[in-house]
Design a protein around this motif. Structure first.
Motif, PDB file in Angstrom:
ATOM      1  N   ASN A   1      76.708 100.500  27.165  1.00 58.71           N
ATOM      2  CA  ASN A   1      75.338  99.999  27.197  1.00 58.71           C
ATOM      3  C   ASN A   1      75.118  99.304  28.538  1.00 58.71           C
ATOM      4  OD1 ASN A   1      72.824  98.884  26.788  1.00 58.71           O
ATOM      5  ND2 ASN A   1      73.544  97.275  25.411  1.00 58.71           N
TER       6      ASN A   1
ATOM      7  N   ALA B   1      65.971 100.463  14.923  1.00 62.78           N
ATOM      8  CA  ALA B   1      66.071 100.291  16.373  1.00 62.78           C
ATOM      9  C   ALA B   1      64.821  99.634  16.937  1.00 62.78           C
ATOM     10  CB  ALA B   1      66.318 101.642  17.045  1.00 62.78           C
TER      11      ALA B   1
ATOM     12  N   SER C   1      69.843  95.687  22.361  1.00 57.83           N
ATOM     13  CA  SER C   1      70.036  96.889  23.179  1.00 57.83           C
ATOM     14  C   SER C   1      71.360  97.572  22.836  1.00 57.83           C
ATOM     15  CB  SER C   1      69.965  96.564  24.674  1.00 57.83           C
ATOM     16  OG  SER C   1      71.066  95.781  25.082  1.00 57.83           O
ATOM     17  N   THR C   2      72.366  96.792  22.481  1.00 56.66           N
ATOM     18  CA  THR C   2      73.651  97.353  22.065  1.00 56.66           C
ATOM     19  C   THR C   2      73.496  98.095  20.741  1.00 56.66           C
ATOM     20  OG1 THR C   2      74.851  95.648  23.259  1.00 56.66           O
ATOM     21  CG2 THR C   2      76.041  96.755  21.473  1.00 56.66           C
TER      22      THR C   2
ATOM     23  N   GLU D   1      65.643  93.014  18.179  1.00 58.23           N
ATOM     24  CA  GLU D   1      65.105  92.232  19.290  1.00 58.23           C
ATOM     25  C   GLU D   1      66.068  91.127  19.682  1.00 58.23           C
ATOM     26  OE1 GLU D   1      61.222  89.418  20.154  1.00 58.23           O
ATOM     27  OE2 GLU D   1      61.059  91.007  18.664  1.00 58.23           O
TER      28      GLU D   1
ATOM     29  N   SER E   1      70.848  92.178  28.177  1.00 61.98           N
ATOM     30  CA  SER E   1      69.567  91.861  27.542  1.00 61.98           C
ATOM     31  C   SER E   1      69.742  91.381  26.103  1.00 61.98           C
ATOM     32  CB  SER E   1      68.628  93.067  27.593  1.00 61.98           C
ATOM     33  OG  SER E   1      69.102  94.097  26.743  1.00 61.98           O
TER      34      SER E   1
ATOM     35  N   ASP F   1      72.532  98.088  29.670  1.00 60.28           N
ATOM     36  CA  ASP F   1      71.575  96.993  29.516  1.00 60.28           C
ATOM     37  C   ASP F   1      72.128  95.878  28.619  1.00 60.28           C
ATOM     38  OD1 ASP F   1      69.074  95.753  29.941  1.00 60.28           O
ATOM     39  OD2 ASP F   1      68.243  96.655  28.118  1.00 60.28           O
ATOM     40  N   TRP F   2      73.439  95.774  28.494  1.00 58.83           N
ATOM     41  CA  TRP F   2      74.074  94.847  27.559  1.00 58.83           C
ATOM     42  C   TRP F   2      73.651  93.405  27.754  1.00 58.83           C
ATOM     43  CZ3 TRP F   2      77.119  90.904  29.278  1.00 58.83           C
ATOM     44  CH2 TRP F   2      77.591  90.995  30.588  1.00 58.83           C
TER      45      TRP F   2
ATOM     46  N   ARG G   1      70.729  99.453  19.577  1.00 53.38           N
ATOM     47  CA  ARG G   1      69.969 100.675  19.839  1.00 53.38           C
ATOM     48  C   ARG G   1      70.847 101.751  20.488  1.00 53.38           C
ATOM     49  NH1 ARG G   1      65.768  96.867  20.735  1.00 53.38           N
ATOM     50  NH2 ARG G   1      66.278  96.702  22.945  1.00 53.38           N
ATOM     51  N   ALA G   2      71.671 101.357  21.465  1.00 47.40           N
ATOM     52  CA  ALA G   2      72.563 102.323  22.127  1.00 47.40           C
ATOM     53  C   ALA G   2      73.534 102.924  21.118  1.00 47.40           C
ATOM     54  CB  ALA G   2      73.326 101.647  23.266  1.00 47.40           C
TER      55      ALA G   2
END
Length: 187
Positions: free
Chosen positions: A66, A141, A75-76, A145, A71, A68-69, A78-79
């Motif tokens: 990920n 997903a 995001s993890t 948040e 954030s 974008d970790w 969702r990935a």
């Protein structure tokens, strides 16, 4: 029964802990190895690890990075969901080293019995592991948040959630700081 993916959320830097918790060891076993083992012993195949702050390699598991970790957990989450190719996924955070394989078996059994969403409970409170079926991946997903993954989805759809008692299977106690390594119930 089709395969169930085991998903380990392991991207964080462990800021409160002082280093990435995925690499922390208990009884000679890294948290990430322990999480993969519990998912596999519980009946998950394949197993996917979502990495971020630290790249991770564990035999018997694949890694999804990920980028974008930083954030946050969402995001993890969702990935990880995006990497799942099976009809169901069992999700565990890497920092719950006292979860037992029986808790994973129980949420999978709930799915086999017809549950679309299942979560382990301890003392009547929803904790991990969490099982989601594919029809709910996109909504889960979209609701994730910040530092929350499945929790907003579970809260928004209580009618879908099958609660699975797991009190006797281990502990959902999570490690946030080094002193937490003493384990659940330590003072």
């Amino acid at each position: 029964m089709t395969d169930v993916t085991g998903l380990v959320l392991a991207a964080g830097a462990g800021r409160r802990f002082g280093r990435p918790k995925a690499a922390v060891e208990i009884d000679g076993e890294r948290f990430v190895d322990r999480a993969v083992r519990v998912l596999r012993e519980g009946g998950c195949s394949p197993v996917v690890i979502v990495s971020g702050a630290l790249r991770l390699s564990v035999p018997g598991a694949s890694e999804v990075h990920n980028a974008d970790w930083e954030s946050g957990l969402a995001s993890t989450f969702r990935a990880g969901l995006a990497a799942v190719t099976t009809d169901a996924v069992v999700i565990v955070p890497v920092d719950t080293p006292w979860l037992g394989a029986d808790s994973v078996r129980r949420v999978i059994a709930a799915w086999v019995a017809g549950a679309e969403v299942a979560t382990g409970t301890y003392g009547g409170k929803r904790r991990h592991p969490v099982l989601l079926t594919r029809p709910h991946f996109a909504t889960a997903a979209s609701l994730a948040e910040g530092e929350q993954g499945a929790r907003p989805f579970l809260s928004a759809h209580p009618d879908l959630v099958v609660e699975v008692p797991c009190d006797d299977t281990g502990s959902p106690f999570d490690v946030d700081q080094p002193e937490d390594l003493a384990g659940p119930g330590a003072t």
